[in-house]
Design an enzyme around this catalytic site. Structure first.
Site, PDB file in Angstrom:
ATOM      1  N   ASP A   1      -7.167   0.213   5.299  1.00  0.00           N
ATOM      2  CA  ASP A   1      -6.166   0.222   4.221  1.00  0.00           C
ATOM      3  C   ASP A   1      -6.225   1.502   3.386  1.00  0.00           C
ATOM      4  O   ASP A   1      -6.463   1.466   2.176  1.00  0.00           O
ATOM      5  CB  ASP A   1      -6.375  -1.006   3.319  1.00  0.00           C
ATOM      6  CG  ASP A   1      -5.074  -1.450   2.647  1.00  0.00           C
ATOM      7  OD1 ASP A   1      -4.044  -0.810   2.899  1.00  0.00           O
ATOM      8  OD2 ASP A   1      -5.119  -2.431   1.882  1.00  0.00           O
TER       9      ASP A   1
ATOM     10  N   ASP B   1      -8.818   2.235  -3.167  1.00  0.00           N
ATOM     11  CA  ASP B   1      -8.780   0.767  -3.226  1.00  0.00           C
ATOM     12  C   ASP B   1      -9.963   0.227  -2.435  1.00  0.00           C
ATOM     13  O   ASP B   1      -9.836  -0.625  -1.566  1.00  0.00           O
ATOM     14  CB  ASP B   1      -7.451   0.255  -2.665  1.00  0.00           C
ATOM     15  CG  ASP B   1      -7.208  -1.217  -2.989  1.00  0.00           C
ATOM     16  OD1 ASP B   1      -7.998  -1.807  -3.773  1.00  0.00           O
ATOM     17  OD2 ASP B   1      -6.249  -1.790  -2.449  1.00  0.00           O
TER      18      ASP B   1
END
Ligand SMILES: Nc1ncnc2c1ncn2[C@@H]1O[C@H](COP(=O)(O)OP(=O)(O)O)[C@@H](O)[C@H]1O
Ligand SMILES: [Mg+2]
Length: 322
Positions: free
Chosen positions: A265, A248
C-alpha cells in the site's frame, strides 16, 4: 455528457497503434478479424451507463473473450459479498477495457477471487503467465463523487470534471507502481510490481493458493525483536537511500508472509522533498514503535527516529538515482 469523452482520445490512439502494428507485421486472418471486432468495439463506445452495455451485441464479443477469465469474480465464487453489486461497483466499462488489455498482453489470464475491498480499491487473486498475481483495481468514482456527478454532468461549466477525476485515479495508480519499483530497487520487502494499466495494478501475490497472507495486525509474532529491527531498517533504507517515506506505515499495511514482514500500500508514499515528508516519517516511526511496545519490546521513539536517520547503511550498494 455528450458523446465526445475520453474515448475519443482512446479511440484515435488505439486506431493509430493498430494501423502501425498492421504495417509492421503480417496479420493472420483470425487476428485481422479480431482486430476488426475490437476496433468496432472501441468505435461504438459511447456514454451508456452501468453494465447493461455488456449485453449489447456490439460489446458482447469482446466481453465473451474475457468473461471466462472473470468468472471467478462474477458471483460463483465462495465469497458471499461477490455479487452483482460488487461487480457493478468495480467493473465499469473502462476498468473492463483495462482488464481486456492486461489479459490480451498475457499479464493476467484469470481473475479468481477477491481478497479485500477498501475505500479506494478492491484487490483480487489473479493468475498470470507465470503464476498467481495480486490485482489491485482502484475505484474510478467514489460514492460521493457518483452522487455529485449527476448534478455536474451535463452542466457545460463542469465539462471534463469526470475526465479529470479519472486522470487523477490513473496517476495515483502509476504512482503506487513507481513507488513499489523504487523501494524494490533498494532490496526492500515489497510485492514485486508487475504491470499497470490505467486504474489496474498487477503485482506479486503474497499468500497461499486459497488465501492471502495475514496482515501484521492479525498475527501474534512470537519473536518481535528481529521483526522490529527489519521494519526499522526498512524505514531507514527508504528514507536514506530511496529518499522516500511510506506515509501510512501501520500493521494494516504490512503483510506477514513466510514469517517475514512485507510492506504494501505505497500509493501515498512521498519523496523527501515533499514539504511534509519529515512529519510523515515521524508518524511512520511512531506507529512502528507502538507496535513494538505492544508486542512486548521496550523501545523509545527518540532512539528509533535517530536510528532511522543515522543508521549506517554503507553496506548497501549504491544504486543509480532515478
Ligand atoms: N500483493 C498482495 N498479495 C496478497 N494480498 C494483498 C496484496 N496487496 C494487498 N493485499 C490485500 O489487500 C488488502 C488491501 O490492500 P492495500 O494495498 O492495503 O489497499 P487499500 O488502499 O485498500 O488499503 C491488504 O490488506 C491485503 O489483505
Ligand atoms: Mg491498506
Amino acid at each position: 455528457m455528450g458523446r465526445h469523452t475520453e474515448w475519443d482520445d482512446e479511440l484515435s490512439k488505439d486506431t493509430k497503434q493498430r494501423r502501425n502494428n498492421r504495417k509492421k507485421r503480417h496479420v493472420g486472418a483470425d487476428q485481422a478479424y479480431m482486430d476488426g471486432e475490437s476496433s468496432e468495439f472501441i468505435k461504438s463506445l459511447d456514454s451508456s451507463k452501468g453494465t447493461s452495455w455488456m449485453a449489447e451485441k456490439k460489446y458482447k464479443r469482446m466481453f465473451t473473450e474475457i468473461e471466462e477469465g472473470l468468472s471467478g469474480v462474477m458471483g460463483d465464487g465462495p465469497f458471499e459479498w461477490v455479487d452483482r453489486r460488487v461487480f457493478d461497483a468495480v467493473f465499469d466499462r473502462l476498468t473492463l477495457m483495462s482488464l481486456y488489455k492486461l489479459m490480451k498482453s498475457g499479464m493476467i489470464d484469470t481473475l479468481d477471487f477477491p481478497i479485500a475491498r477498501g475505500k479506494e480499491a478492491h484487490v483480487f487473486h489473479g493468475t498470470g503467465e507465470s503464476g498467481p498475481v495480486a490485482v489491485k483495481i482502484f475505484h474510478t468514482s467514489n460514492a460521493v463523487f457518483k452522487n455529485l456527478i449527476q448534478y455536474i454532468e451535463g452542466d457545460p461549466r463542469f465539462g471534463g470534471l469526470k475526465r479529470r477525476h479519472r486522470d487523477l485515479v490513473d496517476i495515483w495508480v502509476r504512482k503506487e507502481f513507481r513507488n513499489l519499483s523504487r523501494l524494490e530497487k533498494w532490496g526492500l520487502a515489497v510485492p514485486k510490481p508487475l504491470g499497470v494499466h490505467k486504474n489496474v495494478l498487477v503485482m506479486e501475490y503474497l499468500g497461499t493458493p486459497n488465501a492471502p497472507s495475514p496482515r501484521l495486525r492479525d498475527v501474534k509474532v512470537i519473536e518481535p525483536e528481529p521483526v522490529y529491527d527489519e521494519l526499522l531498517e526498512f524505514l531507514a533504507v527508504a528514507w536514506q537511500k530511496a529518499k522516500m517515506v511510506h506515509g501510512d506505515f501501520s500493521p494494516y499495511n504490512i503483510m506477514w508472509h513466510d514469517d517475514r514482514p512485507v510492506v504494501i500500500d505505497v500509493g501515498q508514499a512521498v519523496v523527501q522533498s515533499h514539504p511534509r515528508s519529515k512529519e510523515f516519517l515521524v508518524r511512520d516511526v511512531t506507529r512502528l514503535v507502538e507496535w513494538a511496545n505492544k508486542s512486548g519490546l521496550d523501545v523509545e521513539l527518540a532512539e528509533a527516529i535517530y536510528d532511522v536517520l543515522e543508521m549506517d547503511l554503507s553496506h548497501l550498494e549504491t544504486k543509480e538515482e532515478e
